[in-house]
Scaffold this motif. Structure first.
Motif, PDB file in Angstrom:
ATOM      1  N   SER B  45       2.507  12.590 -17.154  1.00  0.00           N
ATOM      2  CA  SER B  45       3.019  13.379 -18.275  1.00  0.00           C
ATOM      3  C   SER B  45       4.123  12.557 -18.941  1.00  0.00           C
ATOM      4  O   SER B  45       4.647  11.614 -18.343  1.00  0.00           O
ATOM      5  CB  SER B  45       3.589  14.701 -17.778  1.00  0.00           C
ATOM      6  N   THR B  46       4.461  12.895 -20.174  1.00  0.00           N
ATOM      7  CA  THR B  46       5.519  12.135 -20.843  1.00  0.00           C
ATOM      8  C   THR B  46       6.849  12.283 -20.106  1.00  0.00           C
ATOM      9  O   THR B  46       7.659  11.368 -20.110  1.00  0.00           O
ATOM     10  CB  THR B  46       5.698  12.590 -22.307  1.00  0.00           C
ATOM     11  N   HIS B  47       7.046  13.434 -19.456  1.00  0.00           N
ATOM     12  CA  HIS B  47       8.288  13.634 -18.732  1.00  0.00           C
ATOM     13  C   HIS B  47       8.368  12.684 -17.544  1.00  0.00           C
ATOM     14  O   HIS B  47       9.403  12.075 -17.283  1.00  0.00           O
ATOM     15  CB  HIS B  47       8.416  15.079 -18.263  1.00  0.00           C
ATOM     16  N   GLU B  48       7.268  12.587 -16.822  1.00  0.00           N
ATOM     17  CA  GLU B  48       7.236  11.663 -15.689  1.00  0.00           C
ATOM     18  C   GLU B  48       7.425  10.233 -16.173  1.00  0.00           C
ATOM     19  O   GLU B  48       8.158   9.444 -15.567  1.00  0.00           O
ATOM     20  CB  GLU B  48       5.904  11.805 -14.939  1.00  0.00           C
ATOM     21  N   TYR B  49       6.773   9.912 -17.266  1.00  0.00           N
ATOM     22  CA  TYR B  49       6.901   8.564 -17.839  1.00  0.00           C
ATOM     23  C   TYR B  49       8.356   8.264 -18.182  1.00  0.00           C
ATOM     24  O   TYR B  49       8.878   7.193 -17.847  1.00  0.00           O
ATOM     25  CB  TYR B  49       6.025   8.466 -19.089  1.00  0.00           C
ATOM     26  N   GLU B  50       9.015   9.220 -18.811  1.00  0.00           N
ATOM     27  CA  GLU B  50      10.404   9.007 -19.201  1.00  0.00           C
ATOM     28  C   GLU B  50      11.309   8.837 -17.987  1.00  0.00           C
ATOM     29  O   GLU B  50      12.247   8.047 -17.999  1.00  0.00           O
ATOM     30  CB  GLU B  50      10.897  10.171 -20.063  1.00  0.00           C
ATOM     31  N   VAL B  51      11.025   9.586 -16.945  1.00  0.00           N
ATOM     32  CA  VAL B  51      11.796   9.422 -15.713  1.00  0.00           C
ATOM     33  C   VAL B  51      11.678   7.987 -15.220  1.00  0.00           C
ATOM     34  O   VAL B  51      12.677   7.317 -14.912  1.00  0.00           O
ATOM     35  CB  VAL B  51      11.298  10.394 -14.615  1.00  0.00           C
ATOM     36  N   LEU B  52      10.442   7.486 -15.174  1.00  0.00           N
ATOM     37  CA  LEU B  52      10.216   6.123 -14.694  1.00  0.00           C
ATOM     38  C   LEU B  52      10.909   5.103 -15.600  1.00  0.00           C
ATOM     39  O   LEU B  52      11.501   4.132 -15.113  1.00  0.00           O
ATOM     40  CB  LEU B  52       8.713   5.833 -14.621  1.00  0.00           C
ATOM     41  N   THR B  82      10.287  18.396 -11.093  1.00  0.00           N
ATOM     42  CA  THR B  82       9.549  17.193 -11.527  1.00  0.00           C
ATOM     43  C   THR B  82       9.641  16.094 -10.474  1.00  0.00           C
ATOM     44  O   THR B  82       8.626  15.484 -10.104  1.00  0.00           O
ATOM     45  CB  THR B  82      10.107  16.670 -12.862  1.00  0.00           C
ATOM     46  N   ILE B  83      10.860  15.857  -9.997  1.00  0.00           N
ATOM     47  CA  ILE B  83      11.071  14.777  -9.028  1.00  0.00           C
ATOM     48  C   ILE B  83      10.368  15.090  -7.705  1.00  0.00           C
ATOM     49  O   ILE B  83       9.817  14.198  -7.058  1.00  0.00           O
ATOM     50  CB  ILE B  83      12.582  14.544  -8.795  1.00  0.00           C
ATOM     51  N   ARG B  84      10.366  16.362  -7.319  1.00  0.00           N
ATOM     52  CA  ARG B  84       9.649  16.728  -6.088  1.00  0.00           C
ATOM     53  C   ARG B  84       8.165  16.382  -6.207  1.00  0.00           C
ATOM     54  O   ARG B  84       7.566  15.785  -5.308  1.00  0.00           O
ATOM     55  CB  ARG B  84       9.805  18.224  -5.805  1.00  0.00           C
ATOM     56  N   ARG B  85       7.570  16.696  -7.350  1.00  0.00           N
ATOM     57  CA  ARG B  85       6.163  16.374  -7.549  1.00  0.00           C
ATOM     58  C   ARG B  85       5.937  14.866  -7.579  1.00  0.00           C
ATOM     59  O   ARG B  85       4.979  14.350  -6.989  1.00  0.00           O
ATOM     60  CB  ARG B  85       5.674  16.996  -8.870  1.00  0.00           C
ATOM     61  N   MET B  86       6.845  14.155  -8.246  1.00  0.00           N
ATOM     62  CA  MET B  86       6.698  12.697  -8.316  1.00  0.00           C
ATOM     63  C   MET B  86       6.893  12.062  -6.949  1.00  0.00           C
ATOM     64  O   MET B  86       6.283  11.040  -6.634  1.00  0.00           O
ATOM     65  CB  MET B  86       7.699  12.115  -9.320  1.00  0.00           C
ATOM     66  N   GLU B  87       7.759  12.679  -6.147  1.00  0.00           N
ATOM     67  CA  GLU B  87       7.977  12.160  -4.798  1.00  0.00           C
ATOM     68  C   GLU B  87       6.704  12.335  -3.969  1.00  0.00           C
ATOM     69  O   GLU B  87       6.313  11.446  -3.209  1.00  0.00           O
ATOM     70  CB  GLU B  87       9.151  12.904  -4.141  1.00  0.00           C
ATOM     71  N   GLU B  88       6.040  13.480  -4.153  1.00  0.00           N
ATOM     72  CA  GLU B  88       4.782  13.725  -3.434  1.00  0.00           C
ATOM     73  C   GLU B  88       3.718  12.703  -3.820  1.00  0.00           C
ATOM     74  O   GLU B  88       2.848  12.361  -3.023  1.00  0.00           O
ATOM     75  CB  GLU B  88       4.279  15.147  -3.728  1.00  0.00           C
ATOM     76  N   VAL B  92       8.600   8.101  -6.756  1.00  0.00           N
ATOM     77  CA  VAL B  92      10.047   7.982  -6.581  1.00  0.00           C
ATOM     78  C   VAL B  92      10.400   8.452  -5.171  1.00  0.00           C
ATOM     79  O   VAL B  92       9.563   9.035  -4.470  1.00  0.00           O
ATOM     80  CB  VAL B  92      10.826   8.860  -7.597  1.00  0.00           C
ATOM     81  N   SER B  93      11.634   8.170  -4.766  1.00  0.00           N
ATOM     82  CA  SER B  93      12.099   8.717  -3.489  1.00  0.00           C
ATOM     83  C   SER B  93      13.547   9.152  -3.653  1.00  0.00           C
ATOM     84  O   SER B  93      14.272   8.605  -4.486  1.00  0.00           O
ATOM     85  CB  SER B  93      11.978   7.673  -2.382  1.00  0.00           C
ATOM     86  N   ARG B  94      13.926  10.144  -2.891  1.00  0.00           N
ATOM     87  CA  ARG B  94      15.286  10.663  -2.970  1.00  0.00           C
ATOM     88  C   ARG B  94      16.053  10.347  -1.701  1.00  0.00           C
ATOM     89  O   ARG B  94      15.516  10.530  -0.601  1.00  0.00           O
ATOM     90  CB  ARG B  94      15.267  12.184  -3.179  1.00  0.00           C
ATOM     91  N   MET B 108      13.154   4.619  -7.872  1.00  0.00           N
ATOM     92  CA  MET B 108      11.780   4.309  -8.190  1.00  0.00           C
ATOM     93  C   MET B 108      11.165   3.524  -7.028  1.00  0.00           C
ATOM     94  O   MET B 108      11.774   2.582  -6.533  1.00  0.00           O
ATOM     95  CB  MET B 108      11.856   3.389  -9.404  1.00  0.00           C
ATOM     96  N   THR B 109       9.991   3.879  -6.619  1.00  0.00           N
ATOM     97  CA  THR B 109       9.310   3.096  -5.579  1.00  0.00           C
ATOM     98  C   THR B 109       8.572   1.926  -6.242  1.00  0.00           C
ATOM     99  O   THR B 109       8.449   1.869  -7.460  1.00  0.00           O
ATOM    100  CB  THR B 109       8.275   3.949  -4.838  1.00  0.00           C
ATOM    101  N   GLU B 110       8.094   1.025  -5.414  1.00  0.00           N
ATOM    102  CA  GLU B 110       7.301  -0.089  -5.946  1.00  0.00           C
ATOM    103  C   GLU B 110       6.054   0.456  -6.646  1.00  0.00           C
ATOM    104  O   GLU B 110       5.660  -0.026  -7.700  1.00  0.00           O
ATOM    105  CB  GLU B 110       6.902  -1.035  -4.807  1.00  0.00           C
ATOM    106  N   LYS B 111       5.471   1.490  -6.041  1.00  0.00           N
ATOM    107  CA  LYS B 111       4.305   2.103  -6.683  1.00  0.00           C
ATOM    108  C   LYS B 111       4.658   2.687  -8.047  1.00  0.00           C
ATOM    109  O   LYS B 111       3.906   2.534  -9.011  1.00  0.00           O
ATOM    110  CB  LYS B 111       3.722   3.211  -5.797  1.00  0.00           C
ATOM    111  N   GLY B 112       5.831   3.322  -8.102  1.00  0.00           N
ATOM    112  CA  GLY B 112       6.279   3.876  -9.368  1.00  0.00           C
ATOM    113  C   GLY B 112       6.405   2.790 -10.431  1.00  0.00           C
ATOM    114  O   GLY B 112       6.010   2.969 -11.579  1.00  0.00           O
ATOM    115  N   TRP B 113       6.973   1.664 -10.008  1.00  0.00           N
ATOM    116  CA  TRP B 113       7.128   0.530 -10.928  1.00  0.00           C
ATOM    117  C   TRP B 113       5.772   0.058 -11.442  1.00  0.00           C
ATOM    118  O   TRP B 113       5.580  -0.170 -12.631  1.00  0.00           O
ATOM    119  CB  TRP B 113       7.866  -0.604 -10.220  1.00  0.00           C
TER     120      TRP B 113
END
Lengths: 162, 162
Positions: B45-52, B82-88, B92-94, B108-113
């Motif tokens: 989603s654009t929100h997830e993209y913006e977070v990254l 949002t971050i909880r879903r992205m972490e799943e 990302v990781s918290r 940001m995780t390597e995968k996120g990158w």
DNA sequence: CCGTGGTTGTTGAACTGTCAACCAAACTGT
DNA sequence: ACAGTTTGGTTGACAGTTCAACAACCACGG
């Protein structure tokens, strides 16, 4: 992201990126502020408000569901849900369409009209406060022109706004 | 409230109304199109993209939740979800913040990158296709300038970064 | 110390929007 | 007349957002 000359992707320049972010961020905050103030002052969401505005502009305060959906750029199902909620609040009413038995005519009720009349001044003032009066007339006109171009391009120039 | 010479509402002129509708309609359709294309091409989603994007711009690819929320103009709870879903999804990781035990650092995780790197070209192209390349450079610059003014006015000029 | 108040972040319920499946009516061509 | 397709609209399950309540922690003044 920074520009990378080793790929074929045509990145945005630093300046374009700044402008894009200003646009996205500014628009998001503006719409959020307008939504919030309208909700606070009148209890309407901007979507409900827009529905009432569109209906108020037709001679008999009535529109087919599909026309309303196209006008607002909302999906059909979204509009169905919205109208159902508004009907429960007594703002609009739905009646089957005579000419086309598949269709449904959505009409504004007297209460809907009064709610719109009561809400409009506050909303217009919000739009002034946060957008129109913040910019020069030239800036505001440029905004409208540019986004009209964008809209026409997106809809293939085939969208008539009524 | 602005001081008004009378108690009457100061409506928009017909021209202003047209411009306002073009702006609102164009922006809504533009953001919807970008959202849809990003989702279709990358699953983000654009929100997830913006977070990254925001995380990618810090030296250690890490930001506090509150900074991230302010940057994106999202509510805290919205960001938490949002971050909880992205972490799943492993993007990302918290980790608890050392300096302030209330805080949480989002990294940001390597995968996120890698997901961001893979998504960026397509998204940039969408922004070009539907906005940047549709307008003249002057129009686009005017858009950015105007919305930056709007943003500064909305945030009381107290908002930094971007 | 302790208490008060402000900040940080999370939670769960209620609400809203999305998506795909669906029905009914209208058009289309043979 | 009639099967196939398109259009208009609804439905229900699911995903994302909002809102209020909450817990944990900091900061500051008695």
């Amino acid at each position: 992201m920074t520009s990378d000359t080793s790929t074929e992707v045509q990145w945005l320049t630093a300046e374009q990126q700044t402008q894009w972010r200003s646009f996205r961020g500014g628009a998001a905050r503006l719409f959020a502020a307008l939504e919030h103030e309208l909700e606070r002052d009148t209890g309407l969401s901007t979507h409900e408000y827009e529905v009432l505005v569109r209906l108020s502009e037709t001679p008999d305060r009535t529109l087919r569901m599909a026309q309303l959906a196209d006008n607002l750029a909302h999906s059909r199902s979204r509009l169905t849900h919205t109208i159902r909620r508004m009907e429960e609040q007594g703002l609009v009413s739905r009646v089957p369409c005579v000419e086309d038995a598949r269709g449904v005519n959505c009409t504004m009720t007297e209460k809907g009209w009064q709610v719109l009349v009561a809400a409009a001044p506050s909303h217009v003032q919000s739009v002034r406060d946060h957008l129109v009066d913040v910019l020069t007339p030239e800036q505001f006109a440029a905004l409208g022109d540019a986004m009209e171009t964008v809209r026409l391009h997106l809809t293939g120039g085939a969208c008539h706004v009524e």
